[in-house]
Design a protein around this motif. Structure first.
Motif, PDB file in Angstrom:
ATOM      1  N   SER A  96     -56.468 -29.169 -77.812  1.00  0.00           N
ATOM      2  CA  SER A  96     -56.391 -30.026 -78.993  1.00  0.00           C
ATOM      3  C   SER A  96     -57.285 -29.465 -80.088  1.00  0.00           C
ATOM      4  O   SER A  96     -58.334 -28.884 -79.819  1.00  0.00           O
ATOM      5  CB  SER A  96     -56.782 -31.475 -78.676  1.00  0.00           C
ATOM      6  OG  SER A  96     -58.147 -31.580 -78.349  1.00  0.00           O
ATOM      7  N   VAL A 128     -45.805 -22.444 -81.601  1.00  0.00           N
ATOM      8  CA  VAL A 128     -46.436 -23.469 -80.771  1.00  0.00           C
ATOM      9  C   VAL A 128     -45.368 -24.300 -80.061  1.00  0.00           C
ATOM     10  O   VAL A 128     -45.467 -24.579 -78.869  1.00  0.00           O
ATOM     11  CB  VAL A 128     -47.372 -24.367 -81.618  1.00  0.00           C
ATOM     12  CG1 VAL A 128     -47.803 -25.608 -80.848  1.00  0.00           C
ATOM     13  CG2 VAL A 128     -48.586 -23.568 -82.082  1.00  0.00           C
ATOM     14  N   SER A 129     -44.317 -24.663 -80.785  1.00  0.00           N
ATOM     15  CA  SER A 129     -43.266 -25.493 -80.188  1.00  0.00           C
ATOM     16  C   SER A 129     -42.481 -24.746 -79.113  1.00  0.00           C
ATOM     17  O   SER A 129     -41.888 -25.374 -78.231  1.00  0.00           O
ATOM     18  CB  SER A 129     -42.316 -26.033 -81.262  1.00  0.00           C
ATOM     19  OG  SER A 129     -41.506 -25.003 -81.781  1.00  0.00           O
ATOM     20  N   ARG A 150     -54.732 -28.776 -71.440  1.00  0.00           N
ATOM     21  CA  ARG A 150     -54.524 -29.494 -72.699  1.00  0.00           C
ATOM     22  C   ARG A 150     -55.392 -28.862 -73.773  1.00  0.00           C
ATOM     23  O   ARG A 150     -56.600 -28.716 -73.601  1.00  0.00           O
ATOM     24  CB  ARG A 150     -54.870 -30.965 -72.520  1.00  0.00           C
ATOM     25  CG  ARG A 150     -54.773 -31.771 -73.794  1.00  0.00           C
ATOM     26  CD  ARG A 150     -55.098 -33.220 -73.483  1.00  0.00           C
ATOM     27  NE  ARG A 150     -55.434 -33.948 -74.684  1.00  0.00           N
ATOM     28  CZ  ARG A 150     -54.956 -35.140 -74.971  1.00  0.00           C
ATOM     29  NH1 ARG A 150     -54.128 -35.744 -74.154  1.00  0.00           N
ATOM     30  NH2 ARG A 150     -55.317 -35.748 -76.071  1.00  0.00           N
ATOM     31  N   CYS A 161     -51.473 -30.037 -77.531  1.00  0.00           N
ATOM     32  CA  CYS A 161     -50.477 -29.223 -76.839  1.00  0.00           C
ATOM     33  C   CYS A 161     -50.905 -29.078 -75.384  1.00  0.00           C
ATOM     34  O   CYS A 161     -52.095 -29.184 -75.076  1.00  0.00           O
ATOM     35  CB  CYS A 161     -50.405 -27.818 -77.439  1.00  0.00           C
ATOM     36  SG  CYS A 161     -50.084 -27.778 -79.188  1.00  0.00           S
ATOM     37  N   TRP A 180     -45.456 -30.911 -78.058  1.00  0.00           N
ATOM     38  CA  TRP A 180     -46.728 -31.027 -78.777  1.00  0.00           C
ATOM     39  C   TRP A 180     -46.667 -32.286 -79.633  1.00  0.00           C
ATOM     40  O   TRP A 180     -45.601 -32.782 -79.968  1.00  0.00           O
ATOM     41  CB  TRP A 180     -47.014 -29.779 -79.613  1.00  0.00           C
ATOM     42  CG  TRP A 180     -46.091 -29.567 -80.775  1.00  0.00           C
ATOM     43  CD1 TRP A 180     -44.881 -28.932 -80.751  1.00  0.00           C
ATOM     44  CD2 TRP A 180     -46.276 -30.005 -82.116  1.00  0.00           C
ATOM     45  NE1 TRP A 180     -44.318 -28.939 -81.998  1.00  0.00           N
ATOM     46  CE2 TRP A 180     -45.135 -29.595 -82.866  1.00  0.00           C
ATOM     47  CE3 TRP A 180     -47.288 -30.698 -82.768  1.00  0.00           C
ATOM     48  CZ2 TRP A 180     -45.005 -29.858 -84.224  1.00  0.00           C
ATOM     49  CZ3 TRP A 180     -47.154 -30.963 -84.131  1.00  0.00           C
ATOM     50  CH2 TRP A 180     -46.023 -30.537 -84.829  1.00  0.00           C
ATOM     51  N   ILE A 235     -51.881 -20.650 -79.284  1.00  0.00           N
ATOM     52  CA  ILE A 235     -51.916 -22.027 -79.782  1.00  0.00           C
ATOM     53  C   ILE A 235     -53.196 -22.287 -80.563  1.00  0.00           C
ATOM     54  O   ILE A 235     -53.154 -22.814 -81.683  1.00  0.00           O
ATOM     55  CB  ILE A 235     -51.765 -23.024 -78.612  1.00  0.00           C
ATOM     56  CG1 ILE A 235     -50.340 -22.959 -78.060  1.00  0.00           C
ATOM     57  CG2 ILE A 235     -52.121 -24.442 -79.053  1.00  0.00           C
ATOM     58  CD1 ILE A 235     -50.134 -23.719 -76.767  1.00  0.00           C
ATOM     59  N   ASP A 267     -44.932 -25.260 -76.175  1.00  0.00           N
ATOM     60  CA  ASP A 267     -44.963 -26.672 -75.773  1.00  0.00           C
ATOM     61  C   ASP A 267     -44.041 -27.466 -76.681  1.00  0.00           C
ATOM     62  O   ASP A 267     -44.435 -27.888 -77.767  1.00  0.00           O
ATOM     63  CB  ASP A 267     -46.374 -27.241 -75.842  1.00  0.00           C
ATOM     64  CG  ASP A 267     -46.413 -28.720 -75.452  1.00  0.00           C
ATOM     65  OD1 ASP A 267     -45.382 -29.257 -74.978  1.00  0.00           O
ATOM     66  OD2 ASP A 267     -47.461 -29.349 -75.630  1.00  0.00           O
TER      67      ASP A 267
END
Length: 140
Positions: free
Chosen positions: A77, A104-105, A75, A124, A111, A46, A108
């Protein structure tokens, strides 16, 4: 967003290939120091994808990477100065770009993009195996 504590990771970085390598090493060390080796690969994927997007699409290349572990959630970011939001594209053999947010999706599906006064923050979360969120814990 939660304030950064001694256990959190935060770094401002001018995104470039060498800086990306350094951030990946730092994040891996950080996760190891927190006993979170099991999620290192997912978090690094990520972070890498989000920072790669900054490198490719943001003019000033500056970003802030934050990792906050609360309860059973980690988390991640990445903030930058662009208001352009990324999108998930379906991978194809014809288009070699655009797989990053798809990956990434997959890690998560929830996101999100938070628009800020100075650009955006992509957020995420990755679950921390073996932990559960109890009432009142894990809140951001």
């Amino acid at each position: 967003m939660s304030p950064v504590t001694a256990q959190d990771y935060a770094r401002t970085v001018r995104t470039a290939p060498q800086a990306l390598r350094e951030v990946r090493l730092e994040v891996a060390r950080y996760l190891g120091s927190q006993g979170l080796e099991k999620i290192t690969d997912d978090v690094l994927l990520i972070v890498t994808e989000l920072l790669s997007n900054v490198y490719k699409h943001v003019h000033d290349k500056e970003s802030l990477v934050r990792i906050i572990v609360r309860g059973a959630s980690c988390r991640i970011s990445v903030s930058d100065s662009s208001w352009d939001t990324p999108s998930v594209r379906t991978p194809s053999l014809e288009n070699l770009d655009g797989r990053g947010m798809f990956l990434v999706s997959q890690l998560d599906p929830h996101w999100m993009v938070e628009i800020t006064n100075h650009g955006k923050r992509i957020v995420c979360s990755v679950p921390v195996p073996g932990l559960t969120v109890r009432s009142g814990l894990g809140q951001w």
